[in-house]
Motif scaffolding. Structure first.
Motif, PDB file in Angstrom:
ATOM      1  N   ASP A 165      -3.364  52.348   5.915  1.00 48.69           N
ATOM      2  CA  ASP A 165      -2.866  53.163   7.026  1.00 48.69           C
ATOM      3  C   ASP A 165      -2.685  52.424   8.340  1.00 48.69           C
ATOM      4  O   ASP A 165      -2.417  53.040   9.367  1.00 48.69           O
ATOM      5  N   THR A 182      -1.739  56.794  13.500  1.00 50.85           N
ATOM      6  CA  THR A 182      -2.882  55.965  13.101  1.00 50.85           C
ATOM      7  C   THR A 182      -4.113  56.857  12.979  1.00 50.85           C
ATOM      8  O   THR A 182      -4.535  57.460  13.964  1.00 50.85           O
ATOM      9  N   PRO A 183      -4.695  56.965  11.789  1.00 53.36           N
ATOM     10  CA  PRO A 183      -5.851  57.855  11.597  1.00 53.36           C
ATOM     11  C   PRO A 183      -7.038  57.493  12.481  1.00 53.36           C
ATOM     12  O   PRO A 183      -7.791  58.376  12.910  1.00 53.36           O
ATOM     13  N   CYS A 184      -7.234  56.197  12.737  1.00 56.79           N
ATOM     14  CA  CYS A 184      -8.335  55.745  13.592  1.00 56.79           C
ATOM     15  C   CYS A 184      -7.765  55.132  14.869  1.00 56.79           C
ATOM     16  O   CYS A 184      -6.638  54.636  14.883  1.00 56.79           O
ATOM     17  N   HIS A 185      -8.573  55.149  15.911  1.00 53.74           N
ATOM     18  CA  HIS A 185      -8.147  54.607  17.203  1.00 53.74           C
ATOM     19  C   HIS A 185      -9.201  53.647  17.744  1.00 53.74           C
ATOM     20  O   HIS A 185      -9.624  53.738  18.891  1.00 53.74           O
ATOM     21  N   ASP A 186      -9.585  52.718  16.883  1.00 53.98           N
ATOM     22  CA  ASP A 186     -10.638  51.775  17.254  1.00 53.98           C
ATOM     23  C   ASP A 186     -10.086  50.506  17.905  1.00 53.98           C
ATOM     24  O   ASP A 186     -10.595  50.064  18.931  1.00 53.98           O
ATOM     25  N   TYR A 238      -6.981  53.812  22.571  1.00 54.09           N
ATOM     26  CA  TYR A 238      -7.763  53.044  21.600  1.00 54.09           C
ATOM     27  C   TYR A 238      -9.027  52.505  22.269  1.00 54.09           C
ATOM     28  O   TYR A 238      -9.007  52.152  23.457  1.00 54.09           O
ATOM     29  N   LYS A 239     -10.106  52.433  21.491  1.00 54.07           N
ATOM     30  CA  LYS A 239     -11.386  51.988  22.058  1.00 54.07           C
ATOM     31  C   LYS A 239     -11.283  50.577  22.623  1.00 54.07           C
ATOM     32  O   LYS A 239     -11.850  50.282  23.675  1.00 54.07           O
ATOM     33  N   SER A 242      -8.706  44.855   9.928  1.00 52.68           N
ATOM     34  CA  SER A 242      -9.596  45.452  10.930  1.00 52.68           C
ATOM     35  C   SER A 242      -8.862  46.159  12.070  1.00 52.68           C
ATOM     36  O   SER A 242      -9.492  46.810  12.898  1.00 52.68           O
ATOM     37  N   LYS A 252       3.963  51.279   8.162  1.00 54.35           N
ATOM     38  CA  LYS A 252       2.575  50.965   7.794  1.00 54.35           C
ATOM     39  C   LYS A 252       2.567  49.955   6.658  1.00 54.35           C
ATOM     40  O   LYS A 252       3.566  49.755   5.967  1.00 54.35           O
ATOM     41  N   ASP A 289      -6.128  48.853  13.698  1.00 60.56           N
ATOM     42  CA  ASP A 289      -5.457  50.130  13.422  1.00 60.56           C
ATOM     43  C   ASP A 289      -3.969  50.081  13.760  1.00 60.56           C
ATOM     44  O   ASP A 289      -3.152  50.707  13.073  1.00 60.56           O
ATOM     45  N   LYS A 317      -5.325  47.378   8.886  1.00 61.44           N
ATOM     46  CA  LYS A 317      -6.074  48.100   7.871  1.00 61.44           C
ATOM     47  C   LYS A 317      -5.111  48.581   6.783  1.00 61.44           C
ATOM     48  O   LYS A 317      -3.975  48.961   7.067  1.00 61.44           O
TER      49      LYS A 317
END
Length: 266
Positions: free
Chosen positions: A130, A31-35, A55-56, A100, A260, A102, A127
């Protein structure tokens, strides 16, 4: 089957092994983002607690309020009790907005879901292109003591009739043929299953507590069948101590499907 998990919710939260760090590192690397991660069928949060370190924010949902009662509370995990089926508007209110999230995870739970409805939700909330879904199950435990392991495998076989047939098939099949309409993640040419190994050093009390945390153990009990009857307990106890070592290694094989949403999949 949700009722069975309710009845042994505390036992489940205390007696289940922890998933290996390598599993989460592998998933997070895709996962490119970890939000934001959504952990579906979280139970008492075994996967959510590790995701919260990567993840955040994590939204962890389950249909069992009793299971959620025993989940580890961390500041960046939001636990939500949800109905078995949610509309898209309910999903948005409970989890997050469209496109929204990840990562969606399902740890040893997806075989209970209404898959077409679940996949619709996953494709809506991840999202694009990805966003990643990762779902895994694990095999029966194998103990490194032959006599005790033989008895444990027999107990697994004896408990099989009490689990939902559809779930039983997917578990025995190791998620090989479960419907999984997603694209391979970057760096991979298929969606799995990919195997990871999980080991747990346990004593005899740990093992009996783990058995009692099985949903099919409780389901058998609900029909008046006690799988841990006196003869089994006595025989298993003798076999456990046969080699003089009070602790054994239980090995589980984790079977992961990961994919994905891809471009234009919604």
């Amino acid at each position: 089957m949700a009722e069975s998990y309710d009845k042994q919710a505390k036992q489940y939260s205390e007696s289940r092994p922890t998933y290996p760090e390598k599993l989460f590192q592998f998933i997070a690397s895709k996962t490119p983002c970890h939000d934001l991660a959504w952990d579906v069928g979280t139970g008492s949060g075994q996967a959510a607690r590790t995701l919260a370190g990567i993840y955040k924010n994590v939204v962890a949902t389950d249909t069992s309020p009793k299971q959620l009662e025993f989940a580890l509370k961390l500041p960046n995990i939001t636990y939500q009790c949800t109905p078995p089926e949610m509309s898209i508007s309910e999903l948005e209110q409970t989890v997050s907005a469209e496109s929204s999230v990840d990562l969606v995870t399902s740890a040893a739970a997806m075989h209970w879901f209404d898959l077409p409805n679940f996949y619709q939700q996953v494709k809506w909330i991840l999202k694009e292109p990805d966003g990643v879904i990762a779902a895994w199950s694990y095999t029966k435990a194998e103990i490194n003591a032959s006599a005790a392991n033989a008895l444990l495998q027999k107990l697994y076989d004896d408990s099989d009739p009490y689990i939902d047939p559809r779930a039983r098939f997917f578990l025995h099949d190791k998620y090989r043929t479960i419907d999984f309409p997603f694209q391979p993640v970057d760096g991979l040419d298929h969606t799995g299953p990919f195997e990871f190994k999980m080991e747990w050093l346990m004593d005899l009390d740990d093992c009996f507590a783990f058995i009692k945390s099985w949903a099919h153990y409780q389901a058998a009990k609900d029909t008046g069948v006690e799988l841990l009857h006196d003869d089994f307990v006595q025989g298993f106890t003798r076999a456990w101590h046969e080699d003089g070592n009070p602790k054994k290694i239980a090995t589980f094989r984790i079977n992961l499907r990961i994919g994905k949403v891809g471009n234009g999949s919604k």
